[in-house]
Design an enzyme around this catalytic site. Structure first.
Site, PDB file in Angstrom:
ATOM      1  N   HIS A  86       0.846  -1.195   0.000  1.00  0.00           N
ATOM      2  CA  HIS A  86       0.000   0.000   0.000  1.00  0.00           C
ATOM      3  C   HIS A  86       0.882   1.245   0.000  1.00  0.00           C
ATOM      4  O   HIS A  86       1.642   1.466   0.933  1.00  0.00           O
ATOM      5  CB  HIS A  86      -0.897   0.038   1.234  1.00  0.00           C
ATOM      6  CG  HIS A  86      -2.048  -0.914   1.155  1.00  0.00           C
ATOM      7  ND1 HIS A  86      -3.207  -0.740   1.865  1.00  0.00           N
ATOM      8  CD2 HIS A  86      -2.231  -2.044   0.428  1.00  0.00           C
ATOM      9  CE1 HIS A  86      -4.052  -1.717   1.580  1.00  0.00           C
ATOM     10  NE2 HIS A  86      -3.478  -2.534   0.717  1.00  0.00           N
TER      11      HIS A  86
ATOM     12  N   TYR B  40      -8.485   5.632   8.047  1.00  0.00           N
ATOM     13  CA  TYR B  40      -8.552   5.996   9.473  1.00  0.00           C
ATOM     14  C   TYR B  40      -9.541   7.148   9.568  1.00  0.00           C
ATOM     15  O   TYR B  40      -9.284   8.217   9.015  1.00  0.00           O
ATOM     16  CB  TYR B  40      -7.176   6.452   9.981  1.00  0.00           C
ATOM     17  CG  TYR B  40      -6.153   5.344  10.122  1.00  0.00           C
ATOM     18  CD1 TYR B  40      -5.436   4.870   9.029  1.00  0.00           C
ATOM     19  CD2 TYR B  40      -5.889   4.772  11.366  1.00  0.00           C
ATOM     20  CE1 TYR B  40      -4.493   3.861   9.170  1.00  0.00           C
ATOM     21  CE2 TYR B  40      -4.944   3.765  11.517  1.00  0.00           C
ATOM     22  CZ  TYR B  40      -4.256   3.310  10.418  1.00  0.00           C
ATOM     23  OH  TYR B  40      -3.324   2.304  10.555  1.00  0.00           O
TER      24      TYR B  40
ATOM     25  N   PRO C 103      -3.250   0.141  19.189  1.00  0.00           N
ATOM     26  CA  PRO C 103      -3.064  -0.326  17.809  1.00  0.00           C
ATOM     27  C   PRO C 103      -3.153   0.753  16.715  1.00  0.00           C
ATOM     28  O   PRO C 103      -2.871   0.467  15.556  1.00  0.00           O
ATOM     29  CB  PRO C 103      -4.175  -1.367  17.623  1.00  0.00           C
ATOM     30  CG  PRO C 103      -5.178  -1.073  18.678  1.00  0.00           C
ATOM     31  CD  PRO C 103      -4.461  -0.416  19.805  1.00  0.00           C
TER      32      PRO C 103
ATOM     33  N   LYS D  52       1.884  -0.501  15.170  1.00  0.00           N
ATOM     34  CA  LYS D  52       3.302  -0.693  15.497  1.00  0.00           C
ATOM     35  C   LYS D  52       3.635  -1.944  16.319  1.00  0.00           C
ATOM     36  O   LYS D  52       4.808  -2.324  16.398  1.00  0.00           O
ATOM     37  CB  LYS D  52       3.823   0.535  16.274  1.00  0.00           C
ATOM     38  CG  LYS D  52       3.934   1.791  15.421  1.00  0.00           C
ATOM     39  CD  LYS D  52       5.034   1.656  14.390  1.00  0.00           C
ATOM     40  CE  LYS D  52       4.965   2.735  13.351  1.00  0.00           C
ATOM     41  NZ  LYS D  52       5.091   2.258  11.974  1.00  0.00           N
TER      42      LYS D  52
ATOM     43  N   TYR E 188       4.921   6.109  10.006  1.00  0.00           N
ATOM     44  CA  TYR E 188       4.001   5.015   9.684  1.00  0.00           C
ATOM     45  C   TYR E 188       4.720   3.901   8.912  1.00  0.00           C
ATOM     46  O   TYR E 188       4.503   2.713   9.177  1.00  0.00           O
ATOM     47  CB  TYR E 188       2.802   5.547   8.888  1.00  0.00           C
ATOM     48  CG  TYR E 188       1.654   4.568   8.799  1.00  0.00           C
ATOM     49  CD1 TYR E 188       0.685   4.517   9.796  1.00  0.00           C
ATOM     50  CD2 TYR E 188       1.541   3.681   7.724  1.00  0.00           C
ATOM     51  CE1 TYR E 188      -0.365   3.622   9.741  1.00  0.00           C
ATOM     52  CE2 TYR E 188       0.492   2.774   7.660  1.00  0.00           C
ATOM     53  CZ  TYR E 188      -0.461   2.750   8.672  1.00  0.00           C
ATOM     54  OH  TYR E 188      -1.495   1.848   8.613  1.00  0.00           O
TER      55      TYR E 188
HETATM   56  P1  RFL Z   1       2.165 -12.350  21.438  1.00  0.00           P
HETATM   57  O1  RFL Z   1       1.653 -12.361  20.059  1.00  0.00           O
HETATM   58  O2  RFL Z   1       1.227 -11.972  22.535  1.00  0.00           O
HETATM   59  O3  RFL Z   1       2.783 -13.784  21.736  1.00  0.00           O
HETATM   60  C1  RFL Z   1       3.151 -14.199  23.040  1.00  0.00           C
HETATM   61  C2  RFL Z   1       3.049 -15.706  23.121  1.00  0.00           C
HETATM   62  O4  RFL Z   1       3.485 -16.131  24.412  1.00  0.00           O
HETATM   63  C3  RFL Z   1       2.565 -17.080  24.915  1.00  0.00           C
HETATM   64  N1  RFL Z   1       2.656 -17.061  26.401  1.00  0.00           N
HETATM   65  C4  RFL Z   1       3.353 -17.969  27.116  1.00  0.00           C
HETATM   66  N2  RFL Z   1       4.056 -19.052  26.756  1.00  0.00           N
HETATM   67  C5  RFL Z   1       4.637 -19.783  27.750  1.00  0.00           C
HETATM   68  N3  RFL Z   1       4.520 -19.475  29.058  1.00  0.00           N
HETATM   69  C6  RFL Z   1       3.819 -18.393  29.451  1.00  0.00           C
HETATM   70  N4  RFL Z   1       3.714 -18.093  30.754  1.00  0.00           N
HETATM   71  C7  RFL Z   1       3.189 -17.589  28.467  1.00  0.00           C
HETATM   72  N5  RFL Z   1       2.442 -16.471  28.512  1.00  0.00           N
HETATM   73  C8  RFL Z   1       2.120 -16.172  27.251  1.00  0.00           C
HETATM   74  C9  RFL Z   1       1.224 -16.627  24.376  1.00  0.00           C
HETATM   75  O5  RFL Z   1       0.266 -17.682  24.370  1.00  0.00           O
HETATM   76  C10 RFL Z   1       1.617 -16.179  22.966  1.00  0.00           C
HETATM   77  O6  RFL Z   1       1.563 -17.240  22.048  1.00  0.00           O
HETATM   78  O7  RFL Z   1       3.431 -11.379  21.586  1.00  0.00           O
HETATM   79  P2  RFL Z   1       4.597 -11.022  20.522  1.00  0.00           P
HETATM   80  O8  RFL Z   1       5.183 -12.256  19.914  1.00  0.00           O
HETATM   81  O9  RFL Z   1       5.487 -10.074  21.238  1.00  0.00           O
HETATM   82  O10 RFL Z   1       3.843 -10.263  19.320  1.00  0.00           O
HETATM   83  C11 RFL Z   1       3.262  -8.999  19.508  1.00  0.00           C
HETATM   84  C12 RFL Z   1       2.048  -8.825  18.603  1.00  0.00           C
HETATM   85  O11 RFL Z   1       1.198  -9.949  18.746  1.00  0.00           O
HETATM   86  C13 RFL Z   1       1.261  -7.536  18.929  1.00  0.00           C
HETATM   87  O12 RFL Z   1       2.127  -6.475  19.232  1.00  0.00           O
HETATM   88  C14 RFL Z   1       0.372  -7.098  17.738  1.00  0.00           C
HETATM   89  O13 RFL Z   1      -0.645  -8.027  17.478  1.00  0.00           O
HETATM   90  C15 RFL Z   1      -0.256  -5.741  18.031  1.00  0.00           C
HETATM   91  N6  RFL Z   1      -1.179  -5.284  16.973  1.00  0.00           N
HETATM   92  C16 RFL Z   1      -0.708  -4.722  15.805  1.00  0.00           C
HETATM   93  N7  RFL Z   1       0.637  -4.640  15.563  1.00  0.00           N
HETATM   94  C17 RFL Z   1       1.109  -4.159  14.367  1.00  0.00           C
HETATM   95  O14 RFL Z   1       2.330  -4.085  14.190  1.00  0.00           O
HETATM   96  N8  RFL Z   1       0.261  -3.755  13.349  1.00  0.00           N
HETATM   97  C18 RFL Z   1      -1.085  -3.827  13.498  1.00  0.00           C
HETATM   98  O15 RFL Z   1      -1.800  -3.527  12.544  1.00  0.00           O
HETATM   99  C19 RFL Z   1      -1.622  -4.276  14.768  1.00  0.00           C
HETATM  100  N9  RFL Z   1      -2.940  -4.382  14.960  1.00  0.00           N
HETATM  101  C20 RFL Z   1      -2.558  -5.423  17.165  1.00  0.00           C
HETATM  102  C21 RFL Z   1      -3.429  -4.937  16.132  1.00  0.00           C
HETATM  103  C22 RFL Z   1      -3.100  -6.009  18.320  1.00  0.00           C
HETATM  104  C23 RFL Z   1      -4.471  -6.095  18.470  1.00  0.00           C
HETATM  105  N10 RFL Z   1      -4.962  -6.726  19.648  1.00  0.00           N
HETATM  106  C24 RFL Z   1      -5.963  -7.709  19.660  1.00  0.00           C
HETATM  107  C25 RFL Z   1      -4.266  -6.550  20.904  1.00  0.00           C
HETATM  108  C26 RFL Z   1      -4.794  -5.012  16.278  1.00  0.00           C
HETATM  109  C27 RFL Z   1      -5.330  -5.575  17.470  1.00  0.00           C
HETATM  110  C28 RFL Z   1      -6.824  -5.571  17.589  1.00  0.00           C
HETATM  111  C1  PHB Z   2      -5.514  -4.297  11.078  1.00  0.00           C
HETATM  112  O1  PHB Z   2      -5.635  -4.514   9.851  1.00  0.00           O
HETATM  113  O2  PHB Z   2      -5.829  -5.141  11.921  1.00  0.00           O
HETATM  114  C2  PHB Z   2      -4.968  -3.000  11.541  1.00  0.00           C
HETATM  115  C3  PHB Z   2      -4.487  -2.098  10.600  1.00  0.00           C
HETATM  116  C4  PHB Z   2      -3.982  -0.873  11.036  1.00  0.00           C
HETATM  117  C5  PHB Z   2      -3.968  -0.566  12.377  1.00  0.00           C
HETATM  118  C6  PHB Z   2      -4.437  -1.488  13.319  1.00  0.00           C
HETATM  119  C7  PHB Z   2      -4.938  -2.704  12.896  1.00  0.00           C
HETATM  120  O3  PHB Z   2      -3.504   0.632  12.784  1.00  0.00           O
END
Ligand code: RFL
Ligand code: PHB
Length: 391
Positions: free
Chosen positions: A75, A202, A294, A298, A386
């Site tokens: 994009h 957004y 979110p 990042k 971004y």
């Molecule tokens: P994770 O993905 O939480 O993985 C951690 C893993 O550790 C396990 N765990 C354990 N294992 C063993 N012993 C324990 N005691 C444990 N406790 C936990 C868990 O089960 C899991 O499998 O962390 P990690 O790897 O640091 O990754 C981080 C990302 O997942 C997170 O930052 C992103 O999803 C955030 N996020 C976004 N990030 C972006 O860069 N771009 C995005 O567009 C974006 N959109 C989002 C998001 C997060 C969202 N939510 C639901 C919080 C949108 C949403 C809605």
């Molecule tokens: C997503 O596609 O889940 C998404 C995209 C951009 C954001 C957060 C989440 O800033």
């Protein structure tokens, strides 16, 4: 107790842990991943969608360049809708890059798990009660239970990649935790419907923020600003679509196509940074050390940049290097983390309906948004952050 050895014990099979394991495997460094949940759960989580170029490059180094090239969408811009009027931020033109890649975290995790298991790498799913011990010594260990048996994994290094609810952070004694809990949350859905526009929108609207994103090839990922304590049962599909249309404004509402809702969640919002990101031979990476709201997309990208620094530091140390990179890891990673925290805080503040939506601050935010959308210099700053600051 069953005892064995590995070079790097990794807690957590999220993007941080899986990517680290894959990068180290390519350098012939032995790793074991301990994951508390089962494989179906880990592979089913729907989260991030936007990858910076640095993250795409790192996924390439980890051997999944082909998948991201094939299924990711590049994009060159994003759109900002202010009270129903859309403006485009030309990410590519303003930064001299190709922009960002839209590719789901679910696919990242599934592909990395398949590659690791396919190459004979080990992931212990449903590992219970994982605790790091003796991390100040040069023989740190991980204790855990699996299949009802106590295990001990003797390591050279431990990587705490266990996310926000993990155990690792509590094993950095004296760590300072900076935290802000936001008064907003997002109600998010995944829908079997084409996205309203080819680029992310957004939207800032008097009724609250909305985000129109997608999961290639043809699904929509849509979010609405809501109160953190809402009951999703009070948001049937019809109410969600109606609200999404309203926040897009009357001119654009017709672009939204409805379809079956496949998933819904309420995501609360926090900003958290833990300093330092290491203690002895335990190193934190990703959400285990920091959380962003979110809005700036990042979280996953910061997990990837931590892993970039940590993998190189571990490789240097395992090859008999001075250990200087490991010593500098927390400092190096935190310098980038704080800049992404700032950007996520700014995007969140700017685009959400403030609690006091009629006061002075609310008017200042509106003025800032109008300034942003009229100034190529201000847009360039948004675009630079971004697409991702340099590693
Ligand atoms: P994770 O993905 O939480 O993985 C951690 C893993 O550790 C396990 N765990 C354990 N294992 C063993 N012993 C324990 N005691 C444990 N406790 C936990 C868990 O089960 C899991 O499998 O962390 P990690 O790897 O640091 O990754 C981080 C990302 O997942 C997170 O930052 C992103 O999803 C955030 N996020 C976004 N990030 C972006 O860069 N771009 C995005 O567009 C974006 N959109 C989002 C998001 C997060 C969202 N939510 C639901 C919080 C949108 C949403 C809605
Ligand atoms: C997503 O596609 O889940 C998404 C995209 C951009 C954001 C957060 C989440 O800033």
């Amino acid at each position: 107790m069953a005892t064995r050895r590995t070079q790097v014990g990794i807690i957590g099979a999220g993007p941080a842990g899986l990517l680290l394991a894959q990068l180290l495997m390519r350098e012939n460094i032995d790793t074991v991943i301990l994951e508390s949940r089962d494989r179906t759960h880990v592979e089913g989580r729907i989260r991030a969608g936007v990858l910076e170029q640095g993250t795409v490059n790192l996924l390439g180094e980890a051997g999944m360049g082909e998948e991201v090239m094939r299924d990711g969408q590049v994009h060159g811009g994003i759109e900002i809708s202010l009270d129903g009027r859309r403006s485009r931020i030309d990410l590519a033109g303003l930064t001299g890059t190709s922009g960002v890649t839209v590719y789901g975290q679910t696919q990242v995790v599934r592909t990395l798990i398949a590659k690791r298991l396919g190459a004979g790498g080990e992931i212990v799913f449903e590992a219970d009660g994982v605790v790091p011990i003796d991390v100040e010594s040069n023989r740190p260990r991980l204790r855990y239970r699996s299949g009802g048996v106590e295990h001990e994994l003797v390591c050279d290094f431990i990587a705490g990649c266990d996310g926000f609810h993990g155990v690792s952070r509590s094993h950095v004694p004296g760590a300072r935790v900076y935290e802000r809990v936001w008064p907003h949350a997002w109600l998010g859905i995944l829908a079997e419907a084409p996205p309203p526009s080819p680029e992310l929108i957004y939207a800032r609207h008097p009724r609250g923020f909305a985000l129109y994103s997608m999961r290639p090839p043809g699904r929509s990922r849509l979010y609405l600003q809501c109160e953190p304590d809402i009951d999703p049962a009070e948001w049937p599909d019809g109410r969600i679509w109606e609200e999404l249309r309203r926040r897009l404004g009357p001119d654009d509402a017709g672009m939204l196509q409805e379809g079956p809702v496949l998933e819904r969640l309420v995501a609360s919002m926090r900003s958290v940074v833990t300093e330092p990101m290491h203690h002895g031979r335990l190193f934190l990476a990703g959400d285990a050390a920091h959380i962003v709201p979110p809005t700036g997309a990042k979280g996953l990208n910061l997990a990837a940049s931590d892993v970039h620094y940590l993998s190189r530091a571990i490789v240097e140390s395992c090859r008999g290097g001075s250990g200087a990179r490991l010593e500098a890891y927390s400092r190096t990673a935190l310098a980038r983390v704080w800049k992404a925290e700032r950007f996520s805080w700014w995007m969140t503040t700017l685009l959400h309906r403030p609690v006091d939506h009629e006061g002075f601050e609310a008017r200042i935010l509106l003025a800032e948004l109008e300034y942003l959308l009229s100034s190529p210099v201000a847009m360039a700053s948004l675009a630079e952050n971004y697409v991702g600051l340099p590693l």
